[in-house]
Design a protein around this motif. Structure first.
Motif, PDB file in Angstrom:
ATOM      1  N   LEU A  49     -26.855  27.162 -41.300  1.00  0.00           N
ATOM      2  CA  LEU A  49     -25.779  26.332 -41.569  1.00  0.00           C
ATOM      3  C   LEU A  49     -25.700  25.815 -43.120  1.00  0.00           C
ATOM      4  CD1 LEU A  49     -25.500  23.847 -38.335  1.00  0.00           C
ATOM      5  CD2 LEU A  49     -24.115  26.050 -38.941  1.00  0.00           C
ATOM      6  N   PRO A  50     -24.477  25.646 -43.521  1.00  0.00           N
ATOM      7  CA  PRO A  50     -24.323  25.155 -45.190  1.00  0.00           C
ATOM      8  C   PRO A  50     -25.262  24.048 -45.183  1.00  0.00           C
ATOM      9  CG  PRO A  50     -22.044  25.356 -44.017  1.00  0.00           C
ATOM     10  CD  PRO A  50     -23.088  25.746 -43.039  1.00  0.00           C
ATOM     11  N   CYS A  51     -25.710  23.798 -46.433  1.00  0.00           N
ATOM     12  CA  CYS A  51     -26.639  22.585 -46.755  1.00  0.00           C
ATOM     13  C   CYS A  51     -25.652  21.268 -46.848  1.00  0.00           C
ATOM     14  CB  CYS A  51     -27.188  22.734 -48.021  1.00  0.00           C
ATOM     15  SG  CYS A  51     -28.489  21.603 -48.239  1.00  0.00           S
ATOM     16  N   CYS A 105     -26.016  18.891 -48.598  1.00  0.00           N
ATOM     17  CA  CYS A 105     -25.990  18.341 -49.903  1.00  0.00           C
ATOM     18  C   CYS A 105     -24.771  18.672 -50.669  1.00  0.00           C
ATOM     19  CB  CYS A 105     -27.286  18.711 -50.644  1.00  0.00           C
ATOM     20  SG  CYS A 105     -27.376  20.362 -51.259  1.00  0.00           S
ATOM     21  N   GLY A 106     -23.902  19.710 -50.078  1.00  0.00           N
ATOM     22  CA  GLY A 106     -22.926  20.371 -51.031  1.00  0.00           C
ATOM     23  C   GLY A 106     -22.998  21.757 -51.767  1.00  0.00           C
ATOM     24  N   ARG A 107     -24.298  21.939 -51.953  1.00  0.00           N
ATOM     25  CA  ARG A 107     -24.455  23.176 -52.915  1.00  0.00           C
ATOM     26  C   ARG A 107     -23.866  24.323 -51.902  1.00  0.00           C
ATOM     27  NH1 ARG A 107     -30.185  21.769 -55.933  1.00  0.00           N
ATOM     28  NH2 ARG A 107     -29.134  20.941 -57.638  1.00  0.00           N
ATOM     29  N   PRO A 108     -23.743  25.450 -52.534  1.00  0.00           N
ATOM     30  CA  PRO A 108     -23.234  26.670 -51.933  1.00  0.00           C
ATOM     31  C   PRO A 108     -24.411  27.498 -51.463  1.00  0.00           C
ATOM     32  CG  PRO A 108     -23.074  27.078 -54.395  1.00  0.00           C
ATOM     33  CD  PRO A 108     -23.442  25.626 -54.215  1.00  0.00           C
ATOM     34  N   ALA A 109     -25.015  27.072 -50.773  1.00  0.00           N
ATOM     35  CA  ALA A 109     -26.177  27.679 -49.791  1.00  0.00           C
ATOM     36  C   ALA A 109     -26.531  27.325 -48.491  1.00  0.00           C
ATOM     37  CB  ALA A 109     -27.577  27.484 -50.854  1.00  0.00           C
ATOM     38  N   SER A 110     -27.294  28.020 -47.668  1.00  0.00           N
ATOM     39  CA  SER A 110     -27.659  27.467 -46.530  1.00  0.00           C
ATOM     40  C   SER A 110     -28.506  26.404 -46.475  1.00  0.00           C
ATOM     41  CB  SER A 110     -28.104  28.882 -45.526  1.00  0.00           C
ATOM     42  OG  SER A 110     -29.327  29.056 -46.138  1.00  0.00           O
ATOM     43  N   TYR A 111     -28.726  25.414 -45.384  1.00  0.00           N
ATOM     44  CA  TYR A 111     -29.720  24.644 -45.598  1.00  0.00           C
ATOM     45  C   TYR A 111     -31.088  25.180 -45.704  1.00  0.00           C
ATOM     46  CZ  TYR A 111     -32.789  21.026 -43.562  1.00  0.00           C
ATOM     47  OH  TYR A 111     -33.952  20.333 -43.385  1.00  0.00           O
ATOM     48  N   GLN A 112     -31.382  26.230 -45.081  1.00  0.00           N
ATOM     49  CA  GLN A 112     -32.559  27.030 -45.159  1.00  0.00           C
ATOM     50  C   GLN A 112     -33.020  27.198 -46.504  1.00  0.00           C
ATOM     51  OE1 GLN A 112     -32.814  30.628 -43.264  1.00  0.00           O
ATOM     52  NE2 GLN A 112     -35.233  30.902 -43.495  1.00  0.00           N
ATOM     53  N   HIS A 113     -32.196  27.641 -47.265  1.00  0.00           N
ATOM     54  CA  HIS A 113     -32.302  27.925 -48.667  1.00  0.00           C
ATOM     55  C   HIS A 113     -32.195  26.999 -49.795  1.00  0.00           C
ATOM     56  CE1 HIS A 113     -32.169  31.811 -46.747  1.00  0.00           C
ATOM     57  NE2 HIS A 113     -33.047  32.268 -47.483  1.00  0.00           N
ATOM     58  N   CYS A 114     -31.645  25.916 -49.324  1.00  0.00           N
ATOM     59  CA  CYS A 114     -31.448  24.642 -50.417  1.00  0.00           C
ATOM     60  C   CYS A 114     -32.285  23.487 -49.772  1.00  0.00           C
ATOM     61  CB  CYS A 114     -29.868  24.416 -50.129  1.00  0.00           C
ATOM     62  SG  CYS A 114     -29.170  23.107 -51.243  1.00  0.00           S
ATOM     63  N   CYS A 115     -31.905  22.440 -49.515  1.00  0.00           N
ATOM     64  CA  CYS A 115     -32.615  21.182 -49.110  1.00  0.00           C
ATOM     65  C   CYS A 115     -33.844  21.483 -48.066  1.00  0.00           C
ATOM     66  CB  CYS A 115     -31.938  20.215 -48.804  1.00  0.00           C
ATOM     67  SG  CYS A 115     -30.718  19.598 -50.004  1.00  0.00           S
ATOM     68  N   GLY A 116     -33.466  22.356 -47.150  1.00  0.00           N
ATOM     69  CA  GLY A 116     -34.358  22.691 -46.088  1.00  0.00           C
ATOM     70  C   GLY A 116     -35.689  23.199 -46.577  1.00  0.00           C
ATOM     71  N   ARG A 117     -35.788  23.839 -47.619  1.00  0.00           N
ATOM     72  CA  ARG A 117     -36.837  24.394 -48.245  1.00  0.00           C
ATOM     73  C   ARG A 117     -37.814  23.352 -48.569  1.00  0.00           C
ATOM     74  NH1 ARG A 117     -35.345  27.266 -53.709  1.00  0.00           N
ATOM     75  NH2 ARG A 117     -33.624  25.697 -54.193  1.00  0.00           N
ATOM     76  N   TRP A 118     -37.130  22.236 -49.199  1.00  0.00           N
ATOM     77  CA  TRP A 118     -38.008  21.162 -49.593  1.00  0.00           C
ATOM     78  C   TRP A 118     -38.693  20.262 -48.466  1.00  0.00           C
ATOM     79  CZ3 TRP A 118     -38.438  23.251 -53.789  1.00  0.00           C
ATOM     80  CH2 TRP A 118     -37.359  23.788 -54.442  1.00  0.00           C
ATOM     81  N   HIS A 119     -37.758  20.221 -47.596  1.00  0.00           N
ATOM     82  CA  HIS A 119     -38.038  19.325 -46.241  1.00  0.00           C
ATOM     83  C   HIS A 119     -39.248  19.967 -45.452  1.00  0.00           C
ATOM     84  CE1 HIS A 119     -33.765  17.727 -45.884  1.00  0.00           C
ATOM     85  NE2 HIS A 119     -34.488  17.052 -46.984  1.00  0.00           N
ATOM     86  N   GLN A 120     -39.263  21.602 -45.473  1.00  0.00           N
ATOM     87  CA  GLN A 120     -40.076  22.181 -44.951  1.00  0.00           C
ATOM     88  C   GLN A 120     -41.530  22.191 -45.429  1.00  0.00           C
ATOM     89  OE1 GLN A 120     -39.042  26.153 -44.387  1.00  0.00           O
ATOM     90  NE2 GLN A 120     -40.743  26.530 -42.536  1.00  0.00           N
ATOM     91  N   ALA A 121     -41.497  22.255 -46.844  1.00  0.00           N
ATOM     92  CA  ALA A 121     -42.532  22.142 -47.581  1.00  0.00           C
ATOM     93  C   ALA A 121     -43.404  20.904 -47.473  1.00  0.00           C
ATOM     94  CB  ALA A 121     -42.486  22.318 -49.262  1.00  0.00           C
ATOM     95  N   SER A 156     -32.106  17.409 -57.335  1.00  0.00           N
ATOM     96  CA  SER A 156     -32.377  18.096 -56.245  1.00  0.00           C
ATOM     97  C   SER A 156     -33.076  17.208 -55.357  1.00  0.00           C
ATOM     98  CB  SER A 156     -33.655  19.330 -56.714  1.00  0.00           C
ATOM     99  OG  SER A 156     -32.834  20.324 -57.368  1.00  0.00           O
ATOM    100  N   LEU A 157     -33.970  16.486 -55.744  1.00  0.00           N
ATOM    101  CA  LEU A 157     -34.824  15.479 -54.775  1.00  0.00           C
ATOM    102  C   LEU A 157     -33.606  14.384 -54.243  1.00  0.00           C
ATOM    103  CD1 LEU A 157     -37.139  14.149 -53.498  1.00  0.00           C
ATOM    104  CD2 LEU A 157     -37.145  12.387 -55.416  1.00  0.00           C
ATOM    105  N   MET A 158     -32.419  14.173 -55.044  1.00  0.00           N
ATOM    106  CA  MET A 158     -31.243  13.128 -54.616  1.00  0.00           C
ATOM    107  C   MET A 158     -30.646  13.978 -53.491  1.00  0.00           C
ATOM    108  SD  MET A 158     -28.146  11.998 -54.411  1.00  0.00           S
ATOM    109  CE  MET A 158     -27.388  13.465 -55.239  1.00  0.00           C
ATOM    110  N   ARG A 159     -30.234  15.169 -53.643  1.00  0.00           N
ATOM    111  CA  ARG A 159     -29.686  16.007 -52.716  1.00  0.00           C
ATOM    112  C   ARG A 159     -30.393  16.032 -51.287  1.00  0.00           C
ATOM    113  NH1 ARG A 159     -25.043  18.736 -54.333  1.00  0.00           N
ATOM    114  NH2 ARG A 159     -24.532  18.789 -56.648  1.00  0.00           N
ATOM    115  N   SER A 160     -31.658  16.576 -51.717  1.00  0.00           N
ATOM    116  CA  SER A 160     -32.657  16.650 -50.418  1.00  0.00           C
ATOM    117  C   SER A 160     -32.577  15.194 -49.729  1.00  0.00           C
ATOM    118  CB  SER A 160     -34.090  17.212 -50.903  1.00  0.00           C
ATOM    119  OG  SER A 160     -34.697  16.209 -51.341  1.00  0.00           O
ATOM    120  N   ARG A 161     -32.731  14.082 -50.342  1.00  0.00           N
ATOM    121  CA  ARG A 161     -32.716  12.988 -49.692  1.00  0.00           C
ATOM    122  C   ARG A 161     -31.410  12.605 -48.817  1.00  0.00           C
ATOM    123  NH1 ARG A 161     -36.037   8.741 -50.598  1.00  0.00           N
ATOM    124  NH2 ARG A 161     -34.153   6.957 -50.664  1.00  0.00           N
ATOM    125  N   TYR A 162     -30.465  12.874 -49.245  1.00  0.00           N
ATOM    126  CA  TYR A 162     -29.267  12.946 -48.527  1.00  0.00           C
ATOM    127  C   TYR A 162     -29.076  13.825 -47.405  1.00  0.00           C
ATOM    128  CZ  TYR A 162     -24.265  13.552 -47.129  1.00  0.00           C
ATOM    129  OH  TYR A 162     -23.036  13.671 -46.376  1.00  0.00           O
TER     130      TYR A 162
END
Length: 134
Positions: A7-9, A11-27, A41-47
């Motif tokens: 699904l789209p992330c 956070c509003g960036r034009p990437a999938s959740y997996q390739h955007c904030c999801g990678r920071w959450h997964q790490a 990027s941290l602020m977007r990942s927090r959102y």
């Protein structure tokens, strides 16, 4: 793979959740710590963590000097609608601010959180410190 991964992330960036904030959450979940490369990027990942109810990530990414002891789960019925980053500024190598508008809906009423957040980098990881609302 989680069904949210494609699904789209949020956070509003034009990437999938997996390739955007999801990678920071997964790490973080894999024990690799906080890996967001900059304050924005941290602020977007927090959102996105708020959207997905990842309270452990939210607490870990909150600076120890201002971190609450616990976080409540999202209010039942709260729906996050979108994030708009207005401005990102890095004051020096360890300090940055991010101004944003986060929109939500609860009980049929729309809400907007307008904040300028302060971030600090320690030992290579960015942390949310606090913010000015309004």
């Amino acid at each position: 793979m989680n069904s949210n991964d494609t699904l789209p992330c949020p956070c509003g960036r034009p990437a999938s959740y997996q390739h955007c904030c999801g990678r920071w959450h997964q790490a973080f979940s894999a024990g690799q710590g906080l890996c967001a490369p900059d304050a924005e990027s941290l602020m977007r990942s927090r959102y996105s963590a708020f959207v997905h109810g990842l309270n452990d990530y939210l607490l870990a990414s909150w600076h120890a000097s201002t971190r609450p002891a616990t976080l409540e789960a999202n209010e039942p019925g709260l729906q996050w609608l979108g994030l708009q980053v207005k401005h990102h500024a890095q004051q020096d190598a360890e300090h940055a601010t991010v101004s944003f508008v986060a929109r939500s809906k609860l009980g049929g009423r729309a809400h907007r959180l307008v904040e300028t957040s302060r971030f600090v980098r320690e030992d290579g990881a960015w942390f949310y410190v606090d913010g000015d609302v309004g």
